[in-house]
Design a protein around this motif. Structure first.
Motif, PDB file in Angstrom:
ATOM      1  N   LYS A  41       0.825  -1.206   0.000  1.00  0.00           N
ATOM      2  CA  LYS A  41       0.000   0.000   0.000  1.00  0.00           C
ATOM      3  C   LYS A  41       0.863   1.261   0.000  1.00  0.00           C
ATOM      4  CE  LYS A  41      -3.473   2.425   2.782  1.00  0.00           C
ATOM      5  NZ  LYS A  41      -4.252   2.391   4.047  1.00  0.00           N
ATOM      6  N   ASP A  42       1.962   1.236   0.767  1.00  0.00           N
ATOM      7  CA  ASP A  42       2.825   2.412   0.882  1.00  0.00           C
ATOM      8  C   ASP A  42       3.779   2.579  -0.305  1.00  0.00           C
ATOM      9  OD1 ASP A  42       1.606   2.739   3.304  1.00  0.00           O
ATOM     10  OD2 ASP A  42       3.234   1.825   4.456  1.00  0.00           O
ATOM     11  N   GLY A  43       3.837   1.567  -1.166  1.00  0.00           N
ATOM     12  CA  GLY A  43       4.750   1.645  -2.297  1.00  0.00           C
ATOM     13  C   GLY A  43       6.184   1.300  -1.960  1.00  0.00           C
ATOM     14  N   THR A  44       6.395   0.629  -0.820  1.00  0.00           N
ATOM     15  CA  THR A  44       7.758   0.260  -0.410  1.00  0.00           C
ATOM     16  C   THR A  44       8.056  -1.216  -0.659  1.00  0.00           C
ATOM     17  OG1 THR A  44       6.983  -0.136   1.860  1.00  0.00           O
ATOM     18  CG2 THR A  44       7.840   2.066   1.341  1.00  0.00           C
ATOM     19  N   ALA A  45       7.150  -1.918  -1.344  1.00  0.00           N
ATOM     20  CA  ALA A  45       7.355  -3.339  -1.636  1.00  0.00           C
ATOM     21  C   ALA A  45       8.187  -3.488  -2.905  1.00  0.00           C
ATOM     22  CB  ALA A  45       6.005  -4.043  -1.801  1.00  0.00           C
ATOM     23  N   TRP A  46       9.106  -4.459  -2.885  1.00  0.00           N
ATOM     24  CA  TRP A  46       9.984  -4.716  -4.017  1.00  0.00           C
ATOM     25  C   TRP A  46       9.805  -6.146  -4.495  1.00  0.00           C
ATOM     26  CZ3 TRP A  46      12.892  -0.740  -5.976  1.00  0.00           C
ATOM     27  CH2 TRP A  46      13.008   0.394  -5.162  1.00  0.00           C
TER      28      TRP A  46
END
Length: 346
Positions: A41-46
Motif C-alpha cells: 500500500k505504501d509503495g515500499t514493496a519490491w
C-alpha cells in the motif's frame, strides 16, 4: 523509475503482474502478511529479484498457495474500497461546487441523492455475509491475474510452486535437503547431546524422546523419514507441521525421496525413504533363516531382457517399507518384517 521489463524479451511487465510480484517480494521480505500488505500500500514493496539475501525473513520462505490467493484478494478489496472512498469524495466535492441542491427542501434533496445512487454512481455494492471472496464481482478476474503472474514468475525461476506450496526463497529448499543427505550423520550421533537438544527443541518430551531416537536410528541406517524425524531435522526451519506432507511430495517429485503412505494399524501417515542414505550392498545374513521345518519360502523373479530400468529396484525396495518394520535396507533391496502376519519381505 523505469517500468520493469521481462528479462527475456525486453517488453514492459503489465502493471497488474508487477503488483503481484511485489506482493510476493513483500511476503518474503517481511514474513508477515499484515506488514506485506502495508508495504504494498505504501509503495515500499519490491520484487524478489530486487531483494538481497540479507533482506529476506526466515518466516517468509514459503506460503501455502491458497494463503497467497487470499492475501491478494484482501489487497484488491482494500484497493477497491480506497478507490470507492476517493470516488465518493470527488462526487461530494462536485455536489458542493455546483450547489445544485442548495436551497431545495430537505425531502427533495434526499430524493435527488437517492436518484443519483440508483443510477449507478455508487458503483460498489456491499457484500452480503454469505458472499465469498472468490464469488465477489471482479474477484475471479483478480485471481486469474494472480495465477497468471505467478506462473510467469515461476517460469522465470524466481519462485517454485509444488504440492500446494509456493517457495519464495529457493535457498529454503536447500536447507530442507541438507540434513537428509548429511553423510556425517552416523548411528552414534543419535545418542549425542546435540541430538537430545534438537529433539527437545522439536517439542518432544518424556516417552516421545525414546521413540524419536528409535526413528532417527532407522533414518540413519535405512533412510526411513518419518514425521518425527522431519520435525527433529528441520526444527530450526520455519516449517509448519501441517505442511510436512506437502514438502515430502515436493521432494518426491524432485527425486530426493521416495514417498509412500504407511498402513500399519491406525498409523496412515505419509513417510519417505531417502535412497542416498542406503548402503550399496546388504550385510551378510540379511535374509533371516527359516524358523521351523514348517516355514515356507517363496521367490518371485522378474526378468528384464534389456536390463532393469534405472531406479526401479530402488523404488521397489523403498516401497516395501510400508508393509512393516525394516530390519535392513540397501540401495537395491530391503528386509521388512510384518509382525502381525509373521512374514518377512525382501
Amino acid at each position: 523509475r523505469h517500468p520493469p521489463l521481462f528479462p527475456s524479451v525486453g517488453q514492459i511487465v503489465p502493471a497488474s503482474y508487477a503488483e503481484v510480484w511485489r506482493l510476493l517480494g513483500a511476503v518474503a521480505e517481511h514474513g508477515d502478511d499484515t506488514k506485506a500488505l502495508g508495504a504494498l500500500k505504501d509503495g515500499t514493496a519490491w520484487m524478489l529479484g530486487s531483494l538481497g539475501k540479507g533482506s529476506l525473513s526466515v518466516n517468509g520462505a514459503y506460503r501455502a498457495r491458497n494463503e497467497l490467493e487470499a492475501l491478494w484478494i484482501r489487497h484488491c478489496q482494500a484497493k477497491r474500497d480506497l478507490e470507492t472512498i476517493m470516488d465518493r469524495s470527488g462526487r461530494e466535492a462536485v455536489q458542493k461546487k455546483t450547489s445544485w441542491f442548495d436551497g431545495l427542501p430537505l425531502d427533495l434533496t434526499n430524493m435527488f441523492e437517492a436518484l443519483w445512487d440508483r443510477d449507478g454512481h455508487d458503483s460498489q455494492p456491499e457484500m452480503s455475509s454469505s458472499t465469498t471472496l472468490g464469488d465477489e464481482p471482479g474477484m475471479s478476474s483478480s485471481l486469474s491475474t494472480f495465477n497468471d503472474a505467478l506462473h510467469l514468475y515461476e517460469a522465470q525461476g524466481w519462485v517454485l510452486t509444488d504440492s500446494g506450496l509456493v517457495y519464495l526463497q529457493p535457498s529454503f529448499i536447500t536447507e530442507l535437503v541438507k540434513p537428509l543427505v548429511d553423510h556425517t550423520l552416523k548411528a552414534v550421533d543419535v545418542s549425542s547431546k546435540e541430538t537430545a537438544d534438537a529433539i527437545s527443541e522439536a517439542g518432544f518430551h518424556g516417552n516421545e524422546v525414546v521413540r524419536c531416537r528409535q526413528e532417527l536410528l532407522r533414518f540413519v541406517r535405512h533412510g526411513v523419514l518419518s514425521q518425527r524425524v522431519m520435525r527433529v531435522l528441520w526444527h530450526k526451519l520455519s516449517l509448519a507441521e501441517a505442511h510436512c506432507d506437502n514438502v515430502l511430495r515436493m521432494l518426491g517429485n524432485a527425486g530426493v525421496v521416495v514417498c509412500m503412505r504407511k498402513q500399519d494399524g491406525e498409523d496412515a501417515s505419509l513417510i519417505a525413504v531417502v535412497p542416498s542414505r542406503l548402503p550399496t550392498q546388504p550385510e551378510d545374513g540379511a535374509w533371516p533363516p527359516l524358523e521351523t521345518d514348517k516355514s515356507e519360502e517363496y521367490q518371485l523373479v522378474i526378468e528384464f531382457p534389456s536390463g532393469c530400468p534405472p531406479g526401479v529396484a530402488e523404488r521397489f525396495a523403498a516401497f516395501a517399507h510400508r508393509f512393516g518394520v525394516t530390519q535392513q535396507a540397501w540401495r537395491a533391496g530391503a528386509v521388512v518384517q510384518n509382525i502381525l502376519s509373521g512374514y518377512s519381505i525382501m
